[in-house]
Scaffold this motif. Structure first.
Motif, PDB file in Angstrom:
ATOM      1  N   ARG A  16      10.029 123.050  62.806  1.00 50.42           N
ATOM      2  CA  ARG A  16      10.310 124.023  63.620  1.00 50.42           C
ATOM      3  C   ARG A  16       8.985 124.834  63.746  1.00 50.42           C
ATOM      4  NH1 ARG A  16      13.042 129.031  60.657  1.00 50.42           N
ATOM      5  NH2 ARG A  16      11.090 129.100  59.933  1.00 50.42           N
ATOM      6  N   GLU A  17       8.123 125.062  62.951  1.00 48.64           N
ATOM      7  CA  GLU A  17       6.821 125.983  63.151  1.00 48.64           C
ATOM      8  C   GLU A  17       5.785 125.215  64.282  1.00 48.64           C
ATOM      9  OE1 GLU A  17       6.593 129.140  62.485  1.00 48.64           O
ATOM     10  OE2 GLU A  17       8.529 129.067  61.484  1.00 48.64           O
ATOM     11  N   MET A  18       5.963 123.998  64.044  1.00 43.18           N
ATOM     12  CA  MET A  18       5.026 123.181  65.160  1.00 43.18           C
ATOM     13  C   MET A  18       5.673 123.157  66.402  1.00 43.18           C
ATOM     14  SD  MET A  18       4.050 119.825  62.785  1.00 43.18           S
ATOM     15  CE  MET A  18       3.468 119.034  64.014  1.00 43.18           C
ATOM     16  N   THR A  19       7.160 123.220  66.560  1.00 47.45           N
ATOM     17  CA  THR A  19       7.788 123.375  67.856  1.00 47.45           C
ATOM     18  C   THR A  19       7.373 124.576  68.638  1.00 47.45           C
ATOM     19  OG1 THR A  19       9.343 121.838  67.284  1.00 47.45           O
ATOM     20  CG2 THR A  19       9.815 123.073  69.130  1.00 47.45           C
ATOM     21  N   ALA A  20       7.421 125.807  67.838  1.00 46.65           N
ATOM     22  CA  ALA A  20       7.157 126.915  68.502  1.00 46.65           C
ATOM     23  C   ALA A  20       5.671 127.345  68.657  1.00 46.65           C
ATOM     24  CB  ALA A  20       7.435 128.166  67.107  1.00 46.65           C
ATOM     25  N   THR A  21       4.755 126.834  67.892  1.00 42.72           N
ATOM     26  CA  THR A  21       3.534 126.665  68.140  1.00 42.72           C
ATOM     27  C   THR A  21       3.006 125.754  69.340  1.00 42.72           C
ATOM     28  OG1 THR A  21       2.843 127.036  65.742  1.00 42.72           O
ATOM     29  CG2 THR A  21       1.112 126.192  67.285  1.00 42.72           C
ATOM     30  N   THR A  22       3.618 124.662  69.536  1.00 44.00           N
ATOM     31  CA  THR A  22       3.265 123.915  70.803  1.00 44.00           C
ATOM     32  C   THR A  22       3.832 124.652  71.940  1.00 44.00           C
ATOM     33  OG1 THR A  22       3.358 121.904  69.358  1.00 44.00           O
ATOM     34  CG2 THR A  22       3.531 121.506  71.691  1.00 44.00           C
ATOM     35  N   THR A  23       4.904 125.267  71.822  1.00 43.99           N
ATOM     36  CA  THR A  23       5.326 125.978  73.097  1.00 43.99           C
ATOM     37  C   THR A  23       4.727 127.030  73.513  1.00 43.99           C
ATOM     38  OG1 THR A  23       7.875 125.245  72.421  1.00 43.99           O
ATOM     39  CG2 THR A  23       7.832 127.082  74.024  1.00 43.99           C
ATOM     40  N   ILE A  24       4.161 127.902  72.685  1.00 39.37           N
ATOM     41  CA  ILE A  24       3.361 129.023  72.756  1.00 39.37           C
ATOM     42  C   ILE A  24       1.942 128.399  73.768  1.00 39.37           C
ATOM     43  CG2 ILE A  24       1.830 130.860  71.711  1.00 39.37           C
ATOM     44  CD1 ILE A  24       4.144 130.956  69.939  1.00 39.37           C
ATOM     45  N   LEU A  25       1.534 127.236  72.752  1.00 35.70           N
ATOM     46  CA  LEU A  25       0.197 126.614  73.548  1.00 35.70           C
ATOM     47  C   LEU A  25       0.301 126.182  74.924  1.00 35.70           C
ATOM     48  CD1 LEU A  25      -1.041 124.803  70.343  1.00 35.70           C
ATOM     49  CD2 LEU A  25      -2.170 126.957  71.570  1.00 35.70           C
ATOM     50  N   ILE A  26       1.934 125.517  75.244  1.00 40.88           N
ATOM     51  CA  ILE A  26       1.877 125.181  76.746  1.00 40.88           C
ATOM     52  C   ILE A  26       1.575 126.412  77.504  1.00 40.88           C
ATOM     53  CG2 ILE A  26       3.714 124.659  78.344  1.00 40.88           C
ATOM     54  CD1 ILE A  26       4.889 122.706  75.827  1.00 40.88           C
ATOM     55  N   VAL A  27       2.275 127.387  77.172  1.00 39.13           N
ATOM     56  CA  VAL A  27       1.848 128.660  78.086  1.00 39.13           C
ATOM     57  C   VAL A  27       0.605 129.178  78.158  1.00 39.13           C
ATOM     58  CG1 VAL A  27       2.685 131.015  78.622  1.00 39.13           C
ATOM     59  CG2 VAL A  27       4.380 129.384  77.838  1.00 39.13           C
TER      60      VAL A  27
END
Length: 79
Positions: A16-27
């Motif tokens: 869950r945390e990796m998904t949130a971090t990756t999503t923020i990094l995409i932006v």
């Protein structure tokens, strides 16, 4: 608590945390990449790679979440 429940919960929370971090990094990194990459195709591949990474971690998180619920219900049904 049971070891299987703790392990599934740990894996679920990690994904869950990796998904949130990756999503923020995409932006954030897409915005930075807009200025760094001279060719738009390179930026598109970069964003596509990050999107695939986010999709994989989200899928893994969903699988670990389902495993967590299955473990809890199976332990609860035997008690």
């Amino acid at each position: 608590m049971e070891k299987t429940v703790l392990e599934a919960q740990k894996n679920f929370l990690l994904m869950r945390e990796m998904t949130a971090t990756t999503t923020i990094l995409i932006v954030v990194l897409a915005f930075i990449g807009w200025f760094l990459f001279s060719e738009w195709r390179l930026l598109a591949y970069y964003i596509a790679g990050l999107s695939v990474s986010a999709a994989l971690t989200a899928t893994a998180g969903r699988n670990y979440g389902e495993r967590l619920v299955t473990n809890v219900l199976s332990i609860d049904s035997t008690d």
